[in-house]
Scaffold this motif. Structure first.
Motif, PDB file in Angstrom:
ATOM      1  N   UNK A  32       0.825  -1.201   0.000  1.00 50.00           N
ATOM      2  CA  UNK A  32       0.000   0.000   0.000  1.00 50.00           C
ATOM      3  C   UNK A  32       0.864   1.258   0.000  1.00 50.00           C
ATOM      4  N   UNK A  33       2.190   1.037   0.087  1.00 46.45           N
ATOM      5  CA  UNK A  33       3.161   2.129  -0.015  1.00 46.45           C
ATOM      6  C   UNK A  33       4.234   1.740  -1.016  1.00 46.45           C
ATOM      7  N   UNK A  34       4.870   2.738  -1.600  1.00 48.66           N
ATOM      8  CA  UNK A  34       5.964   2.492  -2.548  1.00 48.66           C
ATOM      9  C   UNK A  34       7.004   3.589  -2.384  1.00 48.66           C
ATOM     10  N   UNK A  44      11.435   9.024  -2.218  1.00 48.40           N
ATOM     11  CA  UNK A  44      10.422   9.363  -1.220  1.00 48.40           C
ATOM     12  C   UNK A  44       9.357   8.284  -1.177  1.00 48.40           C
ATOM     13  N   UNK A  45       8.816   8.058   0.012  1.00 50.42           N
ATOM     14  CA  UNK A  45       7.745   7.079   0.180  1.00 50.42           C
ATOM     15  C   UNK A  45       6.413   7.728  -0.166  1.00 50.42           C
ATOM     16  N   UNK A  46       5.634   7.017  -1.007  1.00 46.94           N
ATOM     17  CA  UNK A  46       4.346   7.553  -1.448  1.00 46.94           C
ATOM     18  C   UNK A  46       3.257   6.509  -1.229  1.00 46.94           C
ATOM     19  N   UNK A  47       2.012   6.958  -1.188  1.00 47.12           N
ATOM     20  CA  UNK A  47       0.878   6.052  -1.028  1.00 47.12           C
ATOM     21  C   UNK A  47       0.559   5.374  -2.355  1.00 47.12           C
ATOM     22  N   UNK A  48      -0.235   4.312  -2.295  1.00 50.53           N
ATOM     23  CA  UNK A  48      -0.643   3.606  -3.499  1.00 50.53           C
ATOM     24  C   UNK A  48      -1.321   4.547  -4.488  1.00 50.53           C
TER      25      UNK A  48
END
Length: 339
Positions: A32-34, A44-48
């Motif tokens: 659910x994160x990438x 950077x970590x981003x949402x789905x």
């Protein structure tokens, strides 16, 4: 505008969110994160929801079976070198009888695929004449294909070797050059409707460790694999028949190998099954102090577990029994709470 790349942060734990998550490669893993990458920018970590739709589609799509082997969990490709000079087991399995016995032992220990190679590709190795390579692999593959149900992969860069191997019973072509070395090899595989494994290698085995450099190893390897996939598709090999391999140890230094192993889930974005081969390689020895290749089993198993935990579909290994036991335990731990 710079291109964006997305590495799913793969999880196997329960409960899986009903909304806002997707499976990884149609398997038991989910995300659910990438991590979003752009050249010259900090990851950077981003949402789905922030992952581009085409990336979401490729990451989550189920992978087709490879040579009849389902890609629903991490599978084991057992290494069978019929060479006099491979770095770990050169000279041990040159006769058909010895090779067949070893293939049986690999399958009994848990191998799903047997990878037969007749040309050493260790750092510094010279190319082998095609006639010699055929003489090494053809009788061995014929014996294995006749007596063992597990599919055989031929590890070669040469179309004439692949043709002899496939006629003898091989069902997968594994090319360390990523189908760069011999332009006829991809066409042969397309004509025979064969699954293929495309690997990234910097240079040739003879010189590949002579100061390899990358702008960004993760993204450079991704771009190469993507280009080769598109070329293979143009020739007539569908993406469902393509496996990708980032090429651990092939034109990479220690930090390159560790970066690839630690972030290999990036390559789910290619929409193909992923194969990783780190077994007994030199960087394992340098990190652990295990000078002899045969003493690098624990470090090799650790590499296999690290990539299996990221949803990789195939690990190529020498130590099949130990790897199979470790993967069984990993699956049991990951599955706890789901039943």
């Amino acid at each position: 505008m710079s291109r964006s790349y997305y590495r799913p942060l793969v999880r196997f734990d329960a409960p899986v969110p009903e909304h806002g998550s997707l499976p990884v490669a149609g398997g038991p893993g989910w995300f659910h994160l990438a991590v979003k990458y752009e050249r010259g920018q900090r990851p950077e970590t981003v949402s789905l929801e922030e992952v581009q739709q085409d990336w979401r589609d490729r990451i989550s799509a189920p992978r087709a079976p490879v040579s009849g082997v389902a890609m629903d969990r991490c599978r084991i490709m057992g290494i069978l070198n019929v060479t006099p000079d491979s770095f770990s087991d050169g000279g041990q399995f040159q006769s058909s009888a010895a090779a067949l016995n070893h293939a049986r032992a690999l399958v009994e220990a848990g191998a799903d695929i047997i990878d037969v190679g007749g040309e050493s590709t260790r750092p510094g190795a010279l190319a082998v004449p095609r006639e010699a390579e055929i003489a090494r692999v053809e009788p061995v593959i014929r014996a294995i294909a006749t007596e063992i149900a597990a599919p055989v992969s031929i590890d070669t860069r040469k179309s004439v070797v692949a043709e002899a191997a496939v006629d003898a019973g091989a069902r997968l072509v594994n090319d360390i050059s990523g189908f760069v070395y011999d332009p006829m090899l991809a066409r042969f595989c397309a004509e025979r409707n064969l699954p293929v494994c495309v690997m990234h290698m910097m240079g040739e085995p003879e010189t590949m460790q002579d100061d390899p450099t990358f702008e960004d190893v993760l993204l450079d390897v991704y771009d190469f694999l993507e280009r080769q996939i598109l070329k293979l598709e143009d020739i007539g090999i569908p993406r469902k028949n393509i496996v990708v391999d980032p090429g651990i140890g092939f034109g990479k230094l220690m930090h390159h190998n560790l970066a690839l192993l630690g972030n290999v889930s990036l390559y789910h974005g290619l929409g193909c099954a992923i194969l990783v081969g780190a077994s007994r390689k030199g960087f394992v020895g340098k990190l652990t102090g295990a000078e002899k290749a045969t003493d690098r089993m624990p470090g090799s198993v650790a590499c296999a577990l690290a990539v299996a935990a990221q949803g990789v579909q195939i690990v190529r290994v020498h130590d099949v029994a130990e790897t199979a036991q470790a993967l069984t335990m990993l699956r049991a731990i990951q599955g706890r709470g789901k039943t």
